[in-house]
Design a protein around this motif. Sequence first.
Motif, PDB file in Angstrom:
ATOM      1  N   HIS A 130       0.815  -1.219   0.000  1.00  0.00           N
ATOM      2  CA  HIS A 130       0.000   0.000   0.000  1.00  0.00           C
ATOM      3  C   HIS A 130       0.854   1.277   0.000  1.00  0.00           C
ATOM      4  CE1 HIS A 130      -3.673   2.318   0.743  1.00  0.00           C
ATOM      5  NE2 HIS A 130      -2.997   2.995   1.638  1.00  0.00           N
ATOM      6  N   ASN A 131       2.036   1.209   0.624  1.00  0.00           N
ATOM      7  CA  ASN A 131       2.926   2.377   0.709  1.00  0.00           C
ATOM      8  C   ASN A 131       3.736   2.612  -0.567  1.00  0.00           C
ATOM      9  OD1 ASN A 131       4.845   0.355   0.795  1.00  0.00           O
ATOM     10  ND2 ASN A 131       5.529   0.778   2.882  1.00  0.00           N
ATOM     11  N   GLU A 188       2.518  -1.709 -19.757  1.00  0.00           N
ATOM     12  CA  GLU A 188       3.572  -2.056 -20.727  1.00  0.00           C
ATOM     13  C   GLU A 188       4.817  -2.616 -20.044  1.00  0.00           C
ATOM     14  OE1 GLU A 188       2.887  -1.947 -24.106  1.00  0.00           O
ATOM     15  OE2 GLU A 188       0.924  -1.181 -23.557  1.00  0.00           O
ATOM     16  N   GLU A 189       5.120  -2.175 -18.812  1.00  0.00           N
ATOM     17  CA  GLU A 189       6.278  -2.723 -18.104  1.00  0.00           C
ATOM     18  C   GLU A 189       5.910  -4.053 -17.447  1.00  0.00           C
ATOM     19  OE1 GLU A 189       9.403  -1.528 -14.519  1.00  0.00           O
ATOM     20  OE2 GLU A 189       7.371  -0.700 -14.472  1.00  0.00           O
ATOM     21  N   ALA A 190       4.732  -4.085 -16.839  1.00  0.00           N
ATOM     22  CA  ALA A 190       4.319  -5.266 -16.078  1.00  0.00           C
ATOM     23  C   ALA A 190       2.843  -5.178 -15.712  1.00  0.00           C
ATOM     24  CB  ALA A 190       5.156  -5.387 -14.800  1.00  0.00           C
ATOM     25  N   LEU A 191       2.309  -6.315 -15.307  1.00  0.00           N
ATOM     26  CA  LEU A 191       1.002  -6.352 -14.669  1.00  0.00           C
ATOM     27  C   LEU A 191       1.281  -6.012 -13.204  1.00  0.00           C
ATOM     28  CD1 LEU A 191      -1.689  -9.079 -14.976  1.00  0.00           C
ATOM     29  CD2 LEU A 191      -0.892  -8.356 -12.742  1.00  0.00           C
ATOM     30  N   LYS A 192       0.548  -5.057 -12.659  1.00  0.00           N
ATOM     31  CA  LYS A 192       0.847  -4.571 -11.309  1.00  0.00           C
ATOM     32  C   LYS A 192      -0.394  -4.555 -10.437  1.00  0.00           C
ATOM     33  CE  LYS A 192       4.578  -1.705 -13.074  1.00  0.00           C
ATOM     34  NZ  LYS A 192       5.131  -0.358 -13.243  1.00  0.00           N
ATOM     35  N   TYR A 193      -0.176  -4.832  -9.154  1.00  0.00           N
ATOM     36  CA  TYR A 193      -1.271  -4.747  -8.184  1.00  0.00           C
ATOM     37  C   TYR A 193      -0.692  -4.496  -6.800  1.00  0.00           C
ATOM     38  CZ  TYR A 193      -0.092  -9.578  -6.863  1.00  0.00           C
ATOM     39  OH  TYR A 193       0.568 -10.702  -6.440  1.00  0.00           O
ATOM     40  N   ILE A 194      -1.556  -4.057  -5.891  1.00  0.00           N
ATOM     41  CA  ILE A 194      -1.166  -3.860  -4.497  1.00  0.00           C
ATOM     42  C   ILE A 194      -1.642  -5.080  -3.712  1.00  0.00           C
ATOM     43  CG2 ILE A 194      -1.455  -2.461  -2.412  1.00  0.00           C
ATOM     44  CD1 ILE A 194      -2.033  -0.072  -4.354  1.00  0.00           C
ATOM     45  N   ASP A 195      -0.711  -5.707  -3.006  1.00  0.00           N
ATOM     46  CA  ASP A 195      -1.006  -6.870  -2.182  1.00  0.00           C
ATOM     47  C   ASP A 195      -1.457  -6.377  -0.799  1.00  0.00           C
ATOM     48  OD1 ASP A 195      -0.189  -8.802   0.005  1.00  0.00           O
ATOM     49  OD2 ASP A 195       0.127 -10.079  -1.737  1.00  0.00           O
ATOM     50  N   TYR A 196      -2.640  -6.805  -0.379  1.00  0.00           N
ATOM     51  CA  TYR A 196      -3.167  -6.382   0.919  1.00  0.00           C
ATOM     52  C   TYR A 196      -3.131  -7.481   1.976  1.00  0.00           C
ATOM     53  CZ  TYR A 196      -4.446  -1.749  -0.627  1.00  0.00           C
ATOM     54  OH  TYR A 196      -4.386  -0.454  -1.078  1.00  0.00           O
TER      55      TYR A 196
END
Length: 177
Positions: free
Chosen positions: A18-19, A97-105
Amino acid sequence: MSGYPVDGEIIQIHSYKHNGMIHRIWEKTLVLKGASTYIIGANDKTLVTEADGRTWVTREPAICFFHAKHWFNIIGMVRDDGVYYYCNLSSPFVWDEEALKYIDYDLDIKVFPDMTYILLDEDEYEWHRKEMNYPDVIDRILKNNVKKLISWIQERKGPFAPDFIDKWYEKFQSYRK
């Protein structure tokens, strides 16, 4: 150039906290189905780099399901004794385009081949929620998505459907030939 990766493309997956700090990077995932609302990928023996620089290699083939609207992603690990699922409560994915990204909670649900499941890391979630000041709205969204995920498991919906992993694992195998 599309707004999402195309079938057959090799991509990276970046997980953040999250940060904004990087949490984990999966070096290579093959896109089996790229769409604007969801991405299905697969990897096997892929290099994973942790935030502290440590690396490890995944042990078995995995089919990964990411959604642009749901606050979770689902990994189906294909093992000799059946499919084990690891579900991460996370932000919906973005593709840049660089990556698939997500925030892990932090919150995770592990699902066994017989579809029994356990909720993991509740302590870690509470600790990070305070430390990183998760807004109340995020807390509510995540808790609602835990319920949604459990109903998917119980109803055998999406990646939990009986033939889902088999179908995509077969497609993954055909790319590897």
